[in-house]
Design an enzyme around this catalytic site. Structure first.
Site, PDB file in Angstrom:
ATOM      1  N   PRO A  11       0.720  -1.445  -0.111  1.00 34.33           N
ATOM      2  CA  PRO A  11       0.087  -0.183   0.156  1.00 34.33           C
ATOM      3  C   PRO A  11       0.816   1.198   0.122  1.00 34.33           C
ATOM      4  O   PRO A  11       1.952   1.414   0.766  1.00 34.33           O
ATOM      5  CB  PRO A  11      -0.850  -0.108   1.213  1.00 34.33           C
ATOM      6  CG  PRO A  11      -0.821  -1.584   1.780  1.00 34.33           C
ATOM      7  CD  PRO A  11       0.458  -2.346   1.041  1.00 34.33           C
ATOM      8  N   ASN A  12       0.576   2.166  -0.787  1.00 34.42           N
ATOM      9  CA  ASN A  12       1.015   3.518  -0.956  1.00 34.42           C
ATOM     10  C   ASN A  12       2.060   3.803  -1.642  1.00 34.42           C
ATOM     11  O   ASN A  12       2.605   4.730  -1.764  1.00 34.42           O
ATOM     12  CB  ASN A  12       1.064   4.223   0.359  1.00 34.42           C
ATOM     13  CG  ASN A  12      -0.444   4.379   1.233  1.00 34.42           C
ATOM     14  OD1 ASN A  12      -1.221   4.697   0.481  1.00 34.42           O
ATOM     15  ND2 ASN A  12      -0.554   3.857   2.496  1.00 34.42           N
ATOM     16  N   ARG A  19       5.290  12.027  -3.110  1.00 34.99           N
ATOM     17  CA  ARG A  19       5.221  12.583  -1.689  1.00 34.99           C
ATOM     18  C   ARG A  19       6.175  12.266  -0.711  1.00 34.99           C
ATOM     19  O   ARG A  19       6.811  11.249  -0.782  1.00 34.99           O
ATOM     20  CB  ARG A  19       3.713  12.175  -1.178  1.00 34.99           C
ATOM     21  CG  ARG A  19       2.314  12.414  -1.948  1.00 34.99           C
ATOM     22  CD  ARG A  19       2.101  13.941  -1.796  1.00 34.99           C
ATOM     23  NE  ARG A  19       2.019  14.647  -0.428  1.00 34.99           N
ATOM     24  CZ  ARG A  19       0.829  14.617   0.222  1.00 34.99           C
ATOM     25  NH1 ARG A  19      -0.299  14.089  -0.430  1.00 34.99           N
ATOM     26  NH2 ARG A  19       0.653  15.105   1.365  1.00 34.99           N
ATOM     27  N   TYR A  24      11.333   9.281   1.575  1.00 39.82           N
ATOM     28  CA  TYR A  24      11.400   8.217   0.491  1.00 39.82           C
ATOM     29  C   TYR A  24      12.098   8.284  -0.759  1.00 39.82           C
ATOM     30  O   TYR A  24      12.325   7.723  -1.511  1.00 39.82           O
ATOM     31  CB  TYR A  24       9.935   7.709   0.187  1.00 39.82           C
ATOM     32  CG  TYR A  24       9.035   7.255   1.445  1.00 39.82           C
ATOM     33  CD1 TYR A  24       9.515   5.761   1.961  1.00 39.82           C
ATOM     34  CD2 TYR A  24       8.306   7.727   1.887  1.00 39.82           C
ATOM     35  CE1 TYR A  24       8.877   5.400   2.975  1.00 39.82           C
ATOM     36  CE2 TYR A  24       7.480   7.246   3.155  1.00 39.82           C
ATOM     37  CZ  TYR A  24       7.785   6.102   3.643  1.00 39.82           C
ATOM     38  OH  TYR A  24       7.139   5.539   4.797  1.00 39.82           O
ATOM     39  N   ASN A  75       8.080  -5.691  -0.708  1.00 41.90           N
ATOM     40  CA  ASN A  75       8.102  -4.760   0.231  1.00 41.90           C
ATOM     41  C   ASN A  75       6.524  -4.472   0.608  1.00 41.90           C
ATOM     42  O   ASN A  75       5.871  -3.917  -0.374  1.00 41.90           O
ATOM     43  CB  ASN A  75       8.660  -3.212  -0.428  1.00 41.90           C
ATOM     44  CG  ASN A  75       8.509  -2.169   0.417  1.00 41.90           C
ATOM     45  OD1 ASN A  75       8.030  -2.350   1.516  1.00 41.90           O
ATOM     46  ND2 ASN A  75       9.244  -1.025  -0.026  1.00 41.90           N
ATOM     47  N   ALA A  78       3.372  -0.807   4.970  1.00 41.49           N
ATOM     48  CA  ALA A  78       2.328  -0.901   6.347  1.00 41.49           C
ATOM     49  C   ALA A  78       2.037  -2.096   6.728  1.00 41.49           C
ATOM     50  O   ALA A  78       2.092  -2.699   7.673  1.00 41.49           O
ATOM     51  CB  ALA A  78       1.567  -0.032   6.408  1.00 41.49           C
ATOM     52  N   GLU A  99      12.767  -9.519   1.918  1.00 44.37           N
ATOM     53  CA  GLU A  99      11.682  -8.518   2.298  1.00 44.37           C
ATOM     54  C   GLU A  99      12.712  -7.313   2.221  1.00 44.37           C
ATOM     55  O   GLU A  99      13.916  -7.453   2.679  1.00 44.37           O
ATOM     56  CB  GLU A  99      11.340  -8.642   3.846  1.00 44.37           C
ATOM     57  CG  GLU A  99      10.782  -7.507   4.373  1.00 44.37           C
ATOM     58  CD  GLU A  99      10.384  -7.863   5.933  1.00 44.37           C
ATOM     59  OE1 GLU A  99      10.753  -8.933   6.442  1.00 44.37           O
ATOM     60  OE2 GLU A  99       9.988  -7.008   6.713  1.00 44.37           O
ATOM     61  N   HIS A 101      12.649  -2.854   2.511  1.00 41.62           N
ATOM     62  CA  HIS A 101      12.330  -1.790   2.986  1.00 41.62           C
ATOM     63  C   HIS A 101      13.369  -0.536   2.487  1.00 41.62           C
ATOM     64  O   HIS A 101      14.353  -0.528   2.510  1.00 41.62           O
ATOM     65  CB  HIS A 101      11.933  -1.587   4.140  1.00 41.62           C
ATOM     66  CG  HIS A 101      10.946  -2.560   4.938  1.00 41.62           C
ATOM     67  ND1 HIS A 101       9.860  -2.427   4.684  1.00 41.62           N
ATOM     68  CD2 HIS A 101      11.399  -3.785   5.626  1.00 41.62           C
ATOM     69  CE1 HIS A 101       9.357  -3.687   5.258  1.00 41.62           C
ATOM     70  NE2 HIS A 101      10.346  -4.416   5.741  1.00 41.62           N
ATOM     71  N   ARG A 108      12.945   4.033  12.739  1.00 42.12           N
ATOM     72  CA  ARG A 108      11.794   4.869  12.867  1.00 42.12           C
ATOM     73  C   ARG A 108      10.827   4.533  13.847  1.00 42.12           C
ATOM     74  O   ARG A 108      11.301   3.992  15.019  1.00 42.12           O
ATOM     75  CB  ARG A 108      10.914   4.651  11.579  1.00 42.12           C
ATOM     76  CG  ARG A 108      11.732   4.881  10.356  1.00 42.12           C
ATOM     77  CD  ARG A 108      11.221   5.079   9.060  1.00 42.12           C
ATOM     78  NE  ARG A 108       9.899   5.656   8.892  1.00 42.12           N
ATOM     79  CZ  ARG A 108       9.190   5.753   7.846  1.00 42.12           C
ATOM     80  NH1 ARG A 108       9.344   4.811   6.780  1.00 42.12           N
ATOM     81  NH2 ARG A 108       8.160   6.475   7.574  1.00 42.12           N
TER      82      ARG A 108
HETATM   83  O1  CA2 Z   1      10.576   1.760   4.242  1.00 44.19           O
HETATM   84  C1  CA2 Z   1       9.670   1.378   3.525  1.00 44.19           C
HETATM   85  O2  CA2 Z   1      10.018   0.866   2.454  1.00 44.19           O
HETATM   86  C2  CA2 Z   1       8.376   0.792   4.104  1.00 44.19           C
HETATM   87  O3  CA2 Z   1       8.055  -0.428   3.607  1.00 44.19           O
HETATM   88  C3  CA2 Z   1       7.491   1.880   3.425  1.00 44.19           C
HETATM   89  C4  CA2 Z   1       6.141   1.941   3.933  1.00 44.19           C
HETATM   90  C5  CA2 Z   1       5.974   1.969   5.532  1.00 44.19           C
HETATM   91  O4  CA2 Z   1       4.576   1.685   5.976  1.00 44.19           O
HETATM   92  C6  CA2 Z   1       7.066   0.829   6.107  1.00 44.19           C
HETATM   93  O5  CA2 Z   1       7.055   0.995   7.387  1.00 44.19           O
HETATM   94  C7  CA2 Z   1       8.154   0.919   5.590  1.00 44.19           C
HETATM   95  C8  CA2 Z   1       5.208   2.965   3.743  1.00 44.19           C
HETATM   96  C9  CA2 Z   1       5.208   3.137   1.930  1.00 44.19           C
HETATM   97  C10 CA2 Z   1       4.193   4.336   1.706  1.00 44.19           C
HETATM   98  O6  CA2 Z   1       5.137   5.015   0.524  1.00 44.19           O
HETATM   99  C11 CA2 Z   1       4.951   6.302   0.461  1.00 44.19           C
HETATM  100  C12 CA2 Z   1       5.793   6.933  -0.274  1.00 44.19           C
HETATM  101  C13 CA2 Z   1       5.659   8.332  -0.600  1.00 44.19           C
HETATM  102  C14 CA2 Z   1       4.771   9.233   0.059  1.00 44.19           C
HETATM  103  C15 CA2 Z   1       3.983   8.499   1.033  1.00 44.19           C
HETATM  104  C16 CA2 Z   1       4.127   7.123   1.266  1.00 44.19           C
END
Ligand code: CA2
Length: 145
Positions: A11-12, A19, A24, A75, A78, A99, A101, A108
């Site tokens: 997701p996301n 964003r 990121y 990946n 969340a 896996e 990230h 974090r």
């Molecule tokens: O660090 C990572 O790759 C995560 O898997 C990214 C997830 C987060 O919930 C994990 O704890 C760590 C979030 C992905 C959302 O990605 C976005 C990218 C740009 C703007 C907003 C969200």
């Protein structure tokens, strides 16, 4: 031995590069896919690259991979921290699972320190930015021999 690799994104991650660049980075998921496709081509591997905001879709792709893949990189975003269902699906797979990230989840918030997926993953890469995908792919190619 099959030469199909799945790379799944949760997701996301479709918002990558659009964003929160301070967290990121500036590269998009399309950039990640392009890098992975280049790497796959160099290794003569077919890449199936997917992203979904829906848990069930990720689970269905894991089931699909069970039938045909030599490895999987995920990946779970969340869902890493919540999804027993993704863990169960991965536990039903015999191939190597990595896996990844983008961020170092251990630096974090505490809720990001727990990963259900790590209970199954053969390796975990965190905090190497989008290069983590290629690092995981490199390890997968080594294991797939
Ligand atoms: O660090 C990572 O790759 C995560 O898997 C990214 C997830 C987060 O919930 C994990 O704890 C760590 C979030 C992905 C959302 O990605 C976005 C990218 C740009 C703007 C907003 C969200």
């Amino acid at each position: 031995m099959s030469k199909i690799v799945y790379i799944l994104n949760g997701p996301n991650l479709n918002l990558l590069g659009k964003r929160e660049p301070a967290i990121y980075g500036h590269e998009t998921l399309a950039d990640v896919e392009a890098n992975c496709r280049r790497y796959a081509a160099e290794h003569g591997v077919e890449l199936r690259f997917h992203q979904s905001n829906a848990e069930y879709e990720l689970i269905n792709w894991i089931h699909e991979a069970r039938e045909c893949a030599c490895g999987l990189i995920i990946n779970p975003a969340a869902l890493t921290h919540t999804s027993v269902a993704i863990l169960d699906a991965l536990n039903a797979c015999d191939f190597p699972v990595f896996e990844i990230h983008i961020t170092n989840v251990h630096k974090r918030e505490p809720f990001r320190h727990k990963s259900y997926v790590s209970l199954r993953a053969d390796g975990v890469i965190a905090g190497c930015g989008i290069q983590g995908y290629e690092l995981a792919f490199m390890r997968l190619m080594k294991l797939a021999g």
